[in-house]
Scaffold this active site. Structure first.
Site, PDB file in Angstrom:
ATOM      1  N   ASP A 101      -2.992  -9.302   7.947  1.00  0.00           N
ATOM      2  CA  ASP A 101      -1.800  -9.106   8.761  1.00  0.00           C
ATOM      3  C   ASP A 101      -1.797  -7.720   9.405  1.00  0.00           C
ATOM      4  O   ASP A 101      -1.176  -7.509  10.451  1.00  0.00           O
ATOM      5  CB  ASP A 101      -0.529  -9.330   7.942  1.00  0.00           C
ATOM      6  CG  ASP A 101      -0.414  -8.442   6.723  1.00  0.00           C
ATOM      7  OD1 ASP A 101      -1.433  -7.892   6.279  1.00  0.00           O
ATOM      8  OD2 ASP A 101       0.707  -8.311   6.191  1.00  0.00           O
ATOM      9  N   CYS A 128       0.826  -1.187   0.000  1.00  0.00           N
ATOM     10  CA  CYS A 128       0.000   0.000   0.000  1.00  0.00           C
ATOM     11  C   CYS A 128       0.871   1.253   0.000  1.00  0.00           C
ATOM     12  O   CYS A 128       2.093   1.176  -0.034  1.00  0.00           O
ATOM     13  CB  CYS A 128      -0.890   0.015   1.252  1.00  0.00           C
ATOM     14  SG  CYS A 128      -1.872  -1.486   1.443  1.00  0.00           S
ATOM     15  N   ALA A 142      -4.826  -4.544  -2.385  1.00  0.00           N
ATOM     16  CA  ALA A 142      -5.328  -5.686  -1.629  1.00  0.00           C
ATOM     17  C   ALA A 142      -4.576  -6.960  -2.022  1.00  0.00           C
ATOM     18  O   ALA A 142      -4.568  -7.346  -3.188  1.00  0.00           O
ATOM     19  CB  ALA A 142      -6.822  -5.857  -1.866  1.00  0.00           C
ATOM     20  N   SER A 145      11.175 -11.736  -6.370  1.00  0.00           N
ATOM     21  CA  SER A 145      12.367 -11.275  -7.075  1.00  0.00           C
ATOM     22  C   SER A 145      13.630 -11.856  -6.447  1.00  0.00           C
ATOM     23  O   SER A 145      13.674 -12.124  -5.244  1.00  0.00           O
ATOM     24  CB  SER A 145      12.432  -9.737  -7.016  1.00  0.00           C
ATOM     25  OG  SER A 145      13.700  -9.251  -7.388  1.00  0.00           O
ATOM     26  N   GLY A 146      14.665 -12.009  -7.269  1.00  0.00           N
ATOM     27  CA  GLY A 146      15.965 -12.456  -6.773  1.00  0.00           C
ATOM     28  C   GLY A 146      16.842 -11.318  -6.282  1.00  0.00           C
ATOM     29  O   GLY A 146      18.013 -11.529  -5.962  1.00  0.00           O
TER      30      GLY A 146
END
Length: 613
Positions: free
Chosen positions: A102, A2, A52, A377-378
């Site tokens: 969360d 967000c 979301a 992502s790495g």
């Protein structure tokens, strides 16, 4: 994921300032396209834009709890990967939850533990809590600085936001950039807390910033610490794999479509392969995406940084792991589009000068967002495991400066030459870099009995994990959130960072190659081609048409002799750069051309007050 913003003003009732709070919140719409909310109570105002991801109907913000002694309100950006465990613990302590998000867990964790909640979180986050019981604002940022967070003190409080643009939307904010801000822009060193804009600061990674009527206090809850590493090679490799399996499993949790970013390098390939194996257990298939350029693979020319094109290795991993793969192929016209450059600068809030690498990242994320809302992502594996060339360059490791700067000019081109002579003299970038380096290494602890070589490499690792990585994490976050895509970075899990940081360099490079521990820990899931591949950085187009488009854009800029950018940039240098067509000169000048164009567009968009004395 967000965007958050807010305003605390102890000398006014902010109910009368709702229009300003709404304007600040609106600047974060790209970060949160799904919902918007504001909460105002007396001296405190919080704004939130929501993307979301988890508990789609229940995670609306700002989120509040009435305590009887006053409200506690939260705006939260990010993900807490251990929220289910925390929720169980809090429930056992008597807390009751009305959502599955969360965010609500973080709010109740604050009610239970106060600011000590930060030490219990595993994730990437930036959040602010207004505690009406004490009239205090609490701002918390994750340990590695994955999520951005900025604030600016005012005479009677503070402004804050996920990005500077939210703060700049408030009429009490300063749109000024001084010599010190320009130093930070040009030096490529990432000074902790520095925000480029005068009067603005970052909430530093691993810190809690508390604002009260008495002022602002900063407390550090996490820092990268030196500890003994008792484990041998086999145990260390096994522990890295155990951590990676747990991290990837946690970060795959999502209520919306997710995917992986696949470059064909060791980092993204290992992560993608682990994700594919885990999702296969429930009958799911990983979607993977890679960026490529028209004609790049067929016409690739090896250079000092990149020995091989990415695409063949990407396809090897996709086949081996059974991913649903898509290449996002870009042409020079897209990369050089002035509108794309404008969107990148609006995303970054500063003229970073990364050129086609920023443009391609933005366009890659924009294309991915049509299919997925979350991507793994790495990013950061090179900093954690020691993957960059400078880790293996004795001159770079022994230099009394940031290692990545030693060969940057010869590998990427030098953009310091573009500045006017008076500005270059006033900035004194060598002095700024030297001071920054001395400060950066001063706090690196040495183990008892640690050899000079091991301590030297510990410092190199520390610099990458506390300075260099933050540049790339900010780049990744701004480009992805500009299109409403959440990008997660498994290699930034603090448990993995702490463990590998303290492994001796001899263990991290036990086979004489980069990222030895990661390679062996994931060898069973990697194609042999990727296992053997040498590190290759994020790709950059080699198409000469892109450079010609840059030169044309600079010619257009030179046709505006009164533009304020020429207070910063040397017209003579630009004129020479657009006239020189030799391939060698073109490549060395390219970074400078990118920087000049970014600076000019940034001035057009943000209209900063430039204080050059």
């Amino acid at each position: 994921m967000c965007g958050i913003t807010g305003w605390v003003s102890y000398e006014r009732d902010l109910v009368a300032e709702r229009a300003t709070v709404d304007a600040m919140t609106a600047t974060m719409s790209c970060r949160g396209p799904d919902d918007s909310g504001t909460w105002i109570s007396g001296p405190a105002a919080l704004g939130h834009r929501r993307l979301a991801i988890i508990d789609l109907p229940g995670g609306t913000q700002p989120m509040t709890v009435e305590t009887g002694e006053g409200p506690v309100a939260l705006v939260y950006s990010g993900e807490t990967y251990n929220y289910t465990e925390l929720r169980r613990e809090l429930a056992a302590r008597g807390h009751r939850f009305t959502t599955d998000s969360d965010t609500e867990v973080v709010l109740h964790a604050y009610l239970e533990w106060g600011t000590a909640l930060a030490e219990r979180l595993n994730g990437m986050y930036a959040f602010a809590l207004w505690d009406g019981r004490t009239h205090r604002l609490v701002m918390v940022r994750d340990r590695m600085g994955i999520k951005p967070f900025f604030y600016a003190e005012t005479p009677d409080g503070v402004l804050f936001g996920s990005e500077p643009k939210a703060i700049l939307a408030n009429p009490h904010a300063r749109r000024e950039v001084t010599l010190d801000g320009l130093r930070e822009l040009m030096a490529f060193v990432k000074t902790p807390g520095h925000a480029v804009w005068e009067g603005m600061r970052e909430v530093e990674p691993g810190t809690v910033v508390t604002v009260s009527p008495e002022g602002v206090r900063t407390d550090v809850y996490w820092r990268l610490e030196t500890r003994p590493h008792p484990d041998g090679k086999d145990v260390t490799i096994a522990r890295v794999r155990e951590l990676m399996d747990d991290i990837v499993r946690r970060q795959l949790v999502s209520d919306v479509p997710r995917c992986t970013l696949l470059s064909g390098g060791l980092d993204s390939s290992a992560m993608t392969a682990l994700a594919a194996r885990q999702l296969a257990e429930s009958g799911e298939t990983v979607r993977s995406f890679a960026v490529d350029f028209v004609g790049q693979t067929e016409n690739f020319v090896a250079d000092a940084l990149r020995a091989t094109p990415d695409t063949p290795y990407v396809h090897d991993v996709a086949r081996a792991s059974g991913t649903e793969h898509q290449d996002i192929v870009l042409d020079s016209g897209q990369l050089a589009d002035p509108e794309v450059r404008s969107r990148v600068i609006r995303a970054r809030d500063v003229p970073a000068g990364f050129g086609d690498m920023d443009a391609s990242l933005y366009l890659l994320f924009k294309a991915i967002r049509e299919h997925s809302t979350v991507a793994l992502s790495g990013e950061s594996a090179d900093e954690v495991f020691g993957g960059y060339k400078q880790f293996f360059d004795p001159e770079a490791c022994r230099a009394r400066t940031f290692p990545w700067l030693v060969r940057m000019g010869e590998e990427l081109g030098d953009d310091g030459d573009i500045l006017t002579e008076p500005l270059s003299h006033a900035l004194d970038l060598p002095g700024y870099v030297a001071d920054g380096y001395a400060s950066a290494v001063s706090g690196v602890e040495r183990l008892d009995g640690e050899s000079d070589e091991e301590y030297r490499m510990r410092r190199v690792s520390h610099l990458h994990l506390t300075r260099f990585v933050r540049i790339l994490l900010d780049r990744k976050d701004r480009a992805s959130m500009a299109v409403g895509l959440e990008v997660r970075v498994p290699f930034c899990d603090h448990r993995l960072v702490e463990y590998v940081y303290n492994a001796p360099w001899a263990l991290k490079s036990f086979d004489g190659r980069e990222k030895s521990l990661l390679r062996e820990a994931t060898a069973d899931v990697l194609p042999r081609s990727v296992y053997e591949r040498v590190k290759s950085p994020y790709p950059s187009t080699q198409d000469p048409r892109y450079h010609k488009a840059l030169q044309e854009s600079v010619r257009d800029l030179l046709a505006k002799p009164s533009h304020q950018v020429f207070d910063l940039v040397s017209r003579a240098w630009l004129e020479r750069a657009v006239q020189d067509g030799t391939p060698q000169r073109a490549q060395s000048a390219r970074r400078g051309l990118e920087r000049a164009l970014d600076l000019a567009l940034w001035i057009d968009i943000y209209a900063p007050t430039l204080t050059l004395d």
